[in-house]
Design an enzyme around this catalytic site. Structure first.
Site, PDB file in Angstrom:
ATOM      1  N   HIS A  94       8.536  -1.285   9.961  1.00  0.00           N
ATOM      2  CA  HIS A  94       7.936  -1.923   8.792  1.00  0.00           C
ATOM      3  C   HIS A  94       8.795  -1.781   7.532  1.00  0.00           C
ATOM      4  CE1 HIS A  94       4.599  -3.756   6.751  1.00  0.00           C
ATOM      5  NE2 HIS A  94       4.459  -2.745   5.925  1.00  0.00           N
TER       6      HIS A  94
ATOM      7  N   SER B  15       4.583  -6.093   2.288  1.00  0.00           N
ATOM      8  CA  SER B  15       3.394  -5.654   3.029  1.00  0.00           C
ATOM      9  C   SER B  15       2.139  -6.305   2.443  1.00  0.00           C
ATOM     10  CB  SER B  15       3.316  -4.125   3.029  1.00  0.00           C
ATOM     11  OG  SER B  15       2.440  -3.665   4.037  1.00  0.00           O
ATOM     12  N   GLN B  16       1.117  -5.521   2.028  1.00  0.00           N
ATOM     13  CA  GLN B  16      -0.108  -6.167   1.557  1.00  0.00           C
ATOM     14  C   GLN B  16       0.116  -6.983   0.282  1.00  0.00           C
ATOM     15  OE1 GLN B  16      -3.026  -3.054   0.932  1.00  0.00           O
ATOM     16  NE2 GLN B  16      -2.427  -2.722  -1.188  1.00  0.00           N
TER      17      GLN B  16
ATOM     18  N   ASP C 155       7.628  -3.264  14.292  1.00  0.00           N
ATOM     19  CA  ASP C 155       6.685  -2.726  13.308  1.00  0.00           C
ATOM     20  C   ASP C 155       5.649  -1.833  13.996  1.00  0.00           C
ATOM     21  OD1 ASP C 155       4.856  -2.371  11.138  1.00  0.00           O
ATOM     22  OD2 ASP C 155       5.545  -4.268  10.287  1.00  0.00           O
TER      23      ASP C 155
ATOM     24  N   MET D 150       0.837  -1.197   0.000  1.00  0.00           N
ATOM     25  CA  MET D 150       0.000   0.000   0.000  1.00  0.00           C
ATOM     26  C   MET D 150       0.874   1.251   0.000  1.00  0.00           C
ATOM     27  SD  MET D 150      -2.657   1.146   3.012  1.00  0.00           S
ATOM     28  CE  MET D 150      -1.326   1.392   4.192  1.00  0.00           C
TER      29      MET D 150
END
Length: 296
Positions: free
Chosen positions: A277, A101-102, A221, A27
């Site tokens: 992250h 990530s996503q 994170d 994202m």
């Protein structure tokens, strides 16, 4: 004759093309610009001479790619990528895949849903993925708990509305542990790929066909909540404080994704790294990811 055979073998090794790599960004990122995954692509090409890297672009431009990370239904994105990968001649001999990530759970969905009709997917590496979903806000820990929980409740009020599920990507992996029934019945993406509605055996078989599923968790994170979701851990159902690890979750205990077999065979790899992250050094990436999993 023996010398000739050895020479031919050496020539074959030298001329062998490295296994191709597919990347899917997270994202707020894009496929191709230098300060996003374009930089990772160049880094991989430098460290693995001759490698082909497909950094996935979802849409017809970088702008569309960025916007679709927020507003294109993940099920449509996965279908789109399955078609892209099936038609890419550079992937015909198989490939490794890295999700950021996503992009982690999206690439896992690709493996599960169309892995059996694609060239062999060797290793799937996920960096900071939200595999059990999220239930929290970035830096929410800085807020008083009641305030944070109130905001969560507001999000939950709309997250499972059908129009929100269809138009906001992040709603499709919003996981409310206070209402597991709503999550399972109304999540149009995550509940399906985690086999929580019903068990799809093809999903299990396709995951088990991987050489390795590598899950990387960032120990500090502040973006993904809870961070344990990066290893398939999550809140114990019915509350939002106690977190259970992967081997105590319903997914593992009921073997809904075939992890018991993968773990026994050494295919399920859990790696942790200090830092926020997606914060990692070039050296860590080379030693921990490239050398063990991409040089095959």
């Amino acid at each position: 004759m023996k010398t000739l055979i050895i020479l031919l073998f050496v020539i074959k090794l030298i001329s062998a093309k490295p296994t191709s790599i597919v990347l899917w960004h997270g994202m707020g990122d894009t496929c191709c610009v230098s300060f996003s995954l374009g930089g990772i692509k160049l880094f991989l090409e430098k460290k693995i001479p001759g490698v082909y890297v497909n950094s996935l672009r979802i849409g017809n431009s970088t702008v569309e790619d960025f916007e679709n990370g927020y507003f294109m239904n993940p099920n449509k994105q996965v279908d789109y990528v399955c078609e892209q990968l099936a038609s890419d001649p550079e992937l015909k001999d198989g490939f490794n895949a890295i999700g950021f990530s996503q992009g982690s759970q999206f690439l896992r969905a690709v493996v599960q849903r169309c892995g059996h009709i694609l060239p062999p997917i060797k290793n799937l590496i996920t960096l900071g993925g939200q595999h059990q979903g999220v239930y929290g806000l970035p830096h929410c820990g800085a807020l008083m708990y009641p305030t944070c929980d109130y905001i969560r409740q507001l999000l939950n009020y709309a997250a499972y509305d059908s129009w929100v599920q269809d138009t906001l990507v992040q709603a499709t992996y919003w996981h409310d542990p206070l209402d597991e029934e709503a999550y399972i019945n109304k999540s149009i993406f995550l509940a399906d790929i985690n086999n929580e509605i019903r068990v799809n055996k093809t999903y299990i078989e396709n995951l088990n066909n991987l050489e390795h599923l590598v899950l990387v968790k960032f120990d500090n994170d502040t973006i993904v909540q809870p961070r344990e979701t990066e290893w398939f851990g999550f809140y114990e159902p019915g509350q939002a404080k106690k977190i259970v690890p992967l081997n105590e979750t319903r997914i593992y205990l009921e073997d809904r994704l075939g992890f018991k077999k993968m773990q026994k065979e050494g295919k399920l790899v859990l790696i942790s790294i200090e830092g926020d992250h997606l914060r990692f050094s070039d050296t860590w990436f080379v030693e921990t990811i490239i050398k063990p999993y991409l040089l095959n």
